[in-house]
Motif scaffolding. Structure first.
Motif, mmCIF file in Angstrom:
data_model
loop_
_atom_site.group_PDB
_atom_site.id
_atom_site.type_symbol
_atom_site.label_atom_id
_atom_site.label_comp_id
_atom_site.label_asym_id
_atom_site.label_seq_id
_atom_site.Cartn_x
_atom_site.Cartn_y
_atom_site.Cartn_z
ATOM 1 N N SER A 30 -48.238 79.750 77.130
ATOM 2 C CA SER A 30 -49.036 79.342 75.693
ATOM 3 C C SER A 30 -48.504 78.317 75.070
ATOM 4 C CB SER A 30 -49.283 80.564 74.958
ATOM 5 O OG SER A 30 -48.005 80.880 74.451
ATOM 6 N N ASP A 32 -48.739 77.934 71.175
ATOM 7 C CA ASP A 32 -49.187 78.498 70.088
ATOM 8 C C ASP A 32 -49.227 77.708 68.914
ATOM 9 O OD1 ASP A 32 -47.146 81.405 71.143
ATOM 10 O OD2 ASP A 32 -49.078 80.943 71.451
ATOM 11 N N LYS A 75 -54.802 77.076 76.686
ATOM 12 C CA LYS A 75 -53.697 76.663 75.616
ATOM 13 C C LYS A 75 -52.339 76.441 76.296
ATOM 14 C CE LYS A 75 -55.321 79.837 71.937
ATOM 15 N NZ LYS A 75 -54.938 80.837 70.888
ATOM 16 N N GLY A 99 -44.138 78.088 72.066
ATOM 17 C CA GLY A 99 -44.883 79.001 72.718
ATOM 18 C C GLY A 99 -44.284 80.091 73.777
ATOM 19 N N GLU A 109 -39.609 82.610 74.259
ATOM 20 C CA GLU A 109 -40.108 81.605 73.627
ATOM 21 C C GLU A 109 -39.481 80.250 73.694
ATOM 22 O OE1 GLU A 109 -41.374 84.720 69.744
ATOM 23 O OE2 GLU A 109 -39.591 83.319 69.584
#
Length: 123
Positions: A30, A32, A75, A99, A109
């Protein structure tokens, strides 16, 4: 760590458009939050546009109505559409993304920066 690559920069005339792309060189889960910065001689580093964690979008006053930040549906790729470019938009544009990705089987992360892409706008 995740490495980001910006593409799409170049030299254009005032009034023309460019579309910048920010993508990871590894597989990610992702993006984010996404922030596009530009580095200019006048303002050094300036936040141009951002997608925040909860989806809120903001722009610098100088680009409102001309620039659009977005992500693809999955994304994992981010874009900055820049219309009606002006000479003062000249600079190095850099993406910063936070992300998730998988590392050795674990969810991790990341908070990564690309090296930037040059945008030059001539009068």
């Amino acid at each position: 760590q995740v490495h980001l690559v910006e593409t799409g920069g170049g030299t254009v005339r005032a009034g023309e458009s460019l579309r910048l792309r920010c993508a990871a060189s590894e597989s990610i889960l992702s993006m984010d939050s996404v922030r596009w910065y530009r580095h200019t001689a006048a303002k050094q580093r300036e936040l141009v546009a951002a997608i925040e964690f909860r989806g809120g979008i903001k722009y610098a006053d100088s680009v409102k109505g001309r620039f659009t930040i977005s992500r693809d549906a999955n994304k994992i790729t981010a874009f900055l559409q820049m219309n009606n470019l002006q000479p003062e938009d000249t600079g190095v544009y850099q993406c910063n993304v936070e992300g998730d990705y998988m590392y050795l089987g674990d969810l991790e992360e990341y908070d990564s920066w690309g090296d930037g892409t040059q945008v030059t706008v001539t009068a």
